[in-house]
Design a protein around this motif. Sequence first.
Motif, PDB file in Angstrom:
ATOM      1  N   HIS A  55      -7.814  -3.918   4.129  1.00 17.03           N
ATOM      2  CA  HIS A  55      -7.431  -3.132   5.312  1.00 17.03           C
ATOM      3  C   HIS A  55      -6.513  -1.984   4.905  1.00 17.03           C
ATOM      4  CE1 HIS A  55      -3.284  -4.668   5.449  1.00 17.03           C
ATOM      5  NE2 HIS A  55      -3.794  -5.779   4.962  1.00 17.03           N
ATOM      6  N   TYR A  65       1.054  -2.689  -7.861  1.00 20.06           N
ATOM      7  CA  TYR A  65      -0.352  -3.108  -7.804  1.00 20.06           C
ATOM      8  C   TYR A  65      -0.950  -3.395  -9.176  1.00 20.06           C
ATOM      9  CZ  TYR A  65      -4.867  -4.315  -6.468  1.00 20.06           C
ATOM     10  OH  TYR A  65      -5.987  -5.084  -6.324  1.00 20.06           O
ATOM     11  N   LYS A  66      -0.622  -2.569 -10.163  1.00 15.62           N
ATOM     12  CA  LYS A  66      -1.208  -2.737 -11.500  1.00 15.62           C
ATOM     13  C   LYS A  66      -0.986  -4.147 -12.041  1.00 15.62           C
ATOM     14  CE  LYS A  66       1.599   0.641 -12.929  1.00 15.62           C
ATOM     15  NZ  LYS A  66       2.550   0.670 -11.769  1.00 15.62           N
ATOM     16  N   CYS A  78       1.064   4.900   3.837  1.00 14.77           N
ATOM     17  CA  CYS A  78       1.053   3.609   3.153  1.00 14.77           C
ATOM     18  C   CYS A  78       2.505   3.115   3.125  1.00 14.77           C
ATOM     19  CB  CYS A  78       0.510   3.858   1.749  1.00 14.77           C
ATOM     20  SG  CYS A  78       0.177   2.396   0.768  1.00 14.77           S
ATOM     21  N   GLY A 129      -2.770  -7.267  -2.045  1.00 17.21           N
ATOM     22  CA  GLY A 129      -2.824  -7.136  -3.507  1.00 17.21           C
ATOM     23  C   GLY A 129      -2.458  -8.427  -4.221  1.00 17.21           C
ATOM     24  N   MET A 130      -1.277  -8.923  -3.974  1.00 21.85           N
ATOM     25  CA  MET A 130      -0.778 -10.098  -4.710  1.00 21.85           C
ATOM     26  C   MET A 130      -1.407 -11.394  -4.184  1.00 21.85           C
ATOM     27  SD  MET A 130       1.100  -8.390  -6.657  1.00 21.85           S
ATOM     28  CE  MET A 130       1.467  -6.633  -6.501  1.00 21.85           C
ATOM     29  N   GLU A 177      -4.653 -14.039   6.283  1.00 20.88           N
ATOM     30  CA  GLU A 177      -4.413 -12.596   6.313  1.00 20.88           C
ATOM     31  C   GLU A 177      -4.410 -12.108   7.764  1.00 20.88           C
ATOM     32  OE1 GLU A 177      -3.611  -9.928   4.359  1.00 20.88           O
ATOM     33  OE2 GLU A 177      -3.797  -8.866   6.275  1.00 20.88           O
ATOM     34  N   ARG A 178      -3.392 -11.348   8.121  1.00 26.12           N
ATOM     35  CA  ARG A 178      -3.281 -10.936   9.529  1.00 26.12           C
ATOM     36  C   ARG A 178      -4.271  -9.828   9.893  1.00 26.12           C
ATOM     37  NH1 ARG A 178       2.429  -8.614  10.878  1.00 26.12           N
ATOM     38  NH2 ARG A 178       1.339  -7.845  12.680  1.00 26.12           N
ATOM     39  N   VAL A 183       0.185 -15.309  10.329  1.00 26.97           N
ATOM     40  CA  VAL A 183       1.100 -16.449  10.261  1.00 26.97           C
ATOM     41  C   VAL A 183       2.323 -16.119  11.108  1.00 26.97           C
ATOM     42  CG1 VAL A 183       2.639 -17.721   8.706  1.00 26.97           C
ATOM     43  CG2 VAL A 183       0.279 -17.207   8.011  1.00 26.97           C
ATOM     44  N   SER A 201      -0.022  -2.031   1.803  1.00 24.18           N
ATOM     45  CA  SER A 201       0.434  -1.286   0.623  1.00 24.18           C
ATOM     46  C   SER A 201      -0.638  -1.057  -0.426  1.00 24.18           C
ATOM     47  CB  SER A 201       1.594  -2.052  -0.035  1.00 24.18           C
ATOM     48  OG  SER A 201       2.640  -2.214   0.868  1.00 24.18           O
ATOM     49  N   SER A 202      -1.852  -1.576  -0.245  1.00 28.75           N
ATOM     50  CA  SER A 202      -2.811  -1.557  -1.358  1.00 28.75           C
ATOM     51  C   SER A 202      -4.041  -0.685  -1.115  1.00 28.75           C
ATOM     52  CB  SER A 202      -3.268  -2.996  -1.663  1.00 28.75           C
ATOM     53  OG  SER A 202      -2.173  -3.800  -2.027  1.00 28.75           O
ATOM     54  N   ARG A 227      -4.985   2.594  -7.784  1.00 26.21           N
ATOM     55  CA  ARG A 227      -3.578   2.572  -8.167  1.00 26.21           C
ATOM     56  C   ARG A 227      -3.465   2.791  -9.670  1.00 26.21           C
ATOM     57  NH1 ARG A 227      -3.062   2.903  -3.465  1.00 26.21           N
ATOM     58  NH2 ARG A 227      -1.744   1.721  -2.048  1.00 26.21           N
ATOM     59  N   ILE A 228      -2.435   3.507 -10.067  1.00 26.55           N
ATOM     60  CA  ILE A 228      -2.214   3.772 -11.499  1.00 26.55           C
ATOM     61  C   ILE A 228      -1.893   2.485 -12.242  1.00 26.55           C
ATOM     62  CG2 ILE A 228      -0.516   4.782 -13.111  1.00 26.55           C
ATOM     63  CD1 ILE A 228      -0.465   7.236 -11.233  1.00 26.55           C
TER      64      ILE A 228
HETATM   65  C1  FAD Z   1       1.175   5.314  -1.504  1.00 28.60           C
HETATM   66  C2  FAD Z   1       1.363   4.221  -2.524  1.00 28.60           C
HETATM   67  C3  FAD Z   1       1.061   4.481  -3.859  1.00 28.60           C
HETATM   68  C4  FAD Z   1       1.239   3.481  -4.801  1.00 28.60           C
HETATM   69  N1  FAD Z   1       0.893   3.733  -6.111  1.00 28.60           N
HETATM   70  C5  FAD Z   1       0.928   2.736  -7.018  1.00 28.60           C
HETATM   71  C6  FAD Z   1       0.389   2.919  -8.297  1.00 28.60           C
HETATM   72  O1  FAD Z   1      -0.131   3.991  -8.605  1.00 28.60           O
HETATM   73  N2  FAD Z   1       0.422   1.882  -9.163  1.00 28.60           N
HETATM   74  C7  FAD Z   1       0.948   0.682  -8.836  1.00 28.60           C
HETATM   75  O2  FAD Z   1       0.953  -0.219  -9.676  1.00 28.60           O
HETATM   76  N3  FAD Z   1       1.455   0.460  -7.596  1.00 28.60           N
HETATM   77  C8  FAD Z   1       1.445   1.451  -6.689  1.00 28.60           C
HETATM   78  N4  FAD Z   1       1.909   1.250  -5.423  1.00 28.60           N
HETATM   79  C9  FAD Z   1       2.530  -0.020  -5.092  1.00 28.60           C
HETATM   80  C10 FAD Z   1       1.504  -1.093  -4.864  1.00 28.60           C
HETATM   81  O3  FAD Z   1       0.419  -0.580  -4.146  1.00 28.60           O
HETATM   82  C11 FAD Z   1       2.175  -2.253  -4.146  1.00 28.60           C
HETATM   83  O4  FAD Z   1       3.267  -2.692  -4.951  1.00 28.60           O
HETATM   84  C12 FAD Z   1       1.218  -3.400  -3.918  1.00 28.60           C
HETATM   85  O5  FAD Z   1       0.060  -2.951  -3.249  1.00 28.60           O
HETATM   86  C13 FAD Z   1       1.919  -4.466  -3.113  1.00 28.60           C
HETATM   87  O6  FAD Z   1       1.013  -5.529  -2.886  1.00 28.60           O
HETATM   88  P1  FAD Z   1       1.410  -6.671  -1.844  1.00 28.60           P
HETATM   89  O7  FAD Z   1       0.433  -7.754  -2.022  1.00 28.60           O
HETATM   90  O8  FAD Z   1       2.876  -6.971  -1.972  1.00 28.60           O
HETATM   91  O9  FAD Z   1       1.237  -5.973  -0.417  1.00 28.60           O
HETATM   92  P2  FAD Z   1      -0.140  -5.811   0.503  1.00 28.60           P
HETATM   93  O10 FAD Z   1      -1.250  -5.471  -0.407  1.00 28.60           O
HETATM   94  O11 FAD Z   1       0.231  -4.961   1.603  1.00 28.60           O
HETATM   95  O12 FAD Z   1      -0.361  -7.300   0.927  1.00 28.60           O
HETATM   96  C14 FAD Z   1       0.457  -7.984   1.839  1.00 28.60           C
HETATM   97  C15 FAD Z   1      -0.481  -8.630   2.821  1.00 28.60           C
HETATM   98  O13 FAD Z   1       0.201  -9.562   3.642  1.00 28.60           O
HETATM   99  C16 FAD Z   1      -0.401  -9.488   4.924  1.00 28.60           C
HETATM  100  N5  FAD Z   1       0.518 -10.086   5.892  1.00 28.60           N
HETATM  101  C17 FAD Z   1       1.733  -9.650   6.229  1.00 28.60           C
HETATM  102  N6  FAD Z   1       2.298 -10.472   7.133  1.00 28.60           N
HETATM  103  C18 FAD Z   1       1.411 -11.458   7.370  1.00 28.60           C
HETATM  104  C19 FAD Z   1       1.405 -12.591   8.227  1.00 28.60           C
HETATM  105  N7  FAD Z   1       2.457 -12.874   9.014  1.00 28.60           N
HETATM  106  N8  FAD Z   1       0.308 -13.395   8.234  1.00 28.60           N
HETATM  107  C20 FAD Z   1      -0.752 -13.117   7.438  1.00 28.60           C
HETATM  108  N9  FAD Z   1      -0.807 -12.034   6.620  1.00 28.60           N
HETATM  109  C21 FAD Z   1       0.269 -11.220   6.581  1.00 28.60           C
HETATM  110  C22 FAD Z   1      -0.606  -7.996   5.113  1.00 28.60           C
HETATM  111  O14 FAD Z   1      -1.493  -7.705   6.151  1.00 28.60           O
HETATM  112  C23 FAD Z   1      -1.116  -7.614   3.750  1.00 28.60           C
HETATM  113  O15 FAD Z   1      -2.514  -7.696   3.649  1.00 28.60           O
HETATM  114  C24 FAD Z   1       1.755   2.228  -4.434  1.00 28.60           C
HETATM  115  C25 FAD Z   1       2.051   1.967  -3.096  1.00 28.60           C
HETATM  116  C26 FAD Z   1       1.844   2.954  -2.141  1.00 28.60           C
HETATM  117  C27 FAD Z   1       2.157   2.653  -0.708  1.00 28.60           C
END
Ligand code: FAD
Length: 378
Positions: A41, A345-346, A313, A15-16, A35-36, A174, A45-46, A51-52
């Motif tokens: 995928h 996510y939003k 998730c 996501g981020m 990306e691992r 990584v 978490s995404s 996502r709301i």
């Molecule tokens: C069930 C559920 C419902 C949710 N509902 C909402 C909602 O309605 N609204 C909202 O705003 N938020 C919601 N959230 C929260 C939101 O989805 C998360 O805050 C957001 O997706 C986090 O994004 P991220 O980039 O931190 O994580 P991710 O999207 O998981 O991205 C992290 C990435 O890093 C990669 N990675 C990790 N380690 C390594 C490595 N060593 N080398 C290379 N790549 C690596 C992972 O594979 C992954 O792709 C929800 C979460 C869940 C689980």
Amino acid sequence: MAQNHYDVIVVGVGGMGSAATHHLARRGQRVLGLERYDIPHVMGSSHGINRIIRMAYFEDPSYVPLLRRSYELWRDLEKSAGERLLVVTGGIDSAPERHQVFQGSLESCRLHGLAHEVLSGPEVNRRFPGYQMPADHMAVYQPEGGYVMSERAIVAHVGGAIAAGAEVHGREAVEGWTVLDDLVAVRTERDEYTADRLVVAAGAWNMGLLDVLEDLAIPERQALAWFQPIEPGKYQPESFPIFNIEVDEGHFYGFPVETVPGFKIGLYHHLFENVDPETMDREPTAADEAVLRAATERYFPSAAGATLSLKTCLFTNSPDEHFIVDRHPAYEQVVFAAGFSGHGYKFASVMGEILAGLSVDGSTKHDIGLLRLGRFAE
Ligand SMILES: Cc1cc2nc3c(=O)[nH]c(=O)nc-3n(C[C@H](O)[C@H](O)[C@H](O)COP(=O)(O)OP(=O)(O)OC[C@H]3O[C@@H](n4cnc5c(N)ncnc54)[C@H](O)[C@@H]3O)c2cc1C
């Protein structure tokens, strides 16, 4: 410079990280996203379609300016990707009157002049017949509530990043990074790279890559269910606002039918299971399903048909459930985004802009005071 040298390396293209890669590339940076797993995928978490998104923010009103910018950037991404990514359905925040879900949402509306209506539980049920809120509930209805197509938006961010010159490598984990004078060296399972700067956005895996996050970004197993509505007309994006409801059984959130022909529901902090993302059992269980079905039967009875889909998730929780977005205290060329605590996510679109700003300019025009790492040391 050597071929394996970049202006910025982004670790984690979820996501981020996908948003950061996009914004960095559009700012003319030579960027590598690592990306691992796949793009996108189902291991992080995404995933789970959407996502709301909502403007009235019960968690803290200081998120509202970030949300305004998030909405703008989601609309920009829709235009550049030529795809529907943000769907406005309206939103309901419903709870007993004194609860933060109602009071915090109302406070955000009042402080920031947001469009809203206050409805009693029975008024919600009359206006949106898919709902069956308790009689003692009070709700904020916000017309701007809706959802972002999270999996598609990752693809759109990556597509835009690649079009702007970024390199993105899937299936390349990584293994570690070190700072060497002015450079950051990154070692993966396939290769070694250097960059002037590093952005770490590894979601549930962040603690393993950033020692400063020890005990501050804890992964927690979550579950989602899609049930086939008995009366589908009540659960369409035009007839059914997204929701956050605080009820006897906990804090649930949910969506109208989108992509999967089912009403979608989740429970914040589900079964309170902190996990290691490497070893977590990702297969949903009968216990996961039972909790989500019971709430659907009680509060959205005409949605409680056959189970269509179940997914697990990961949340990654900070101690105060606010995000942690900052520069590394020891290495100014390293920035990170962590601890999104189930509501991040939003914000991914604006986080892309913030991370690009912190990385390239050393600062951001956005007020992210609430999100500083240093708050945990105070
Ligand atoms: C069930 C559920 C419902 C949710 N509902 C909402 C909602 O309605 N609204 C909202 O705003 N938020 C919601 N959230 C929260 C939101 O989805 C998360 O805050 C957001 O997706 C986090 O994004 P991220 O980039 O931190 O994580 P991710 O999207 O998981 O991205 C992290 C990435 O890093 C990669 N990675 C990790 N380690 C390594 C490595 N060593 N080398 C290379 N790549 C690596 C992972 O594979 C992954 O792709 C929800 C979460 C869940 C689980």
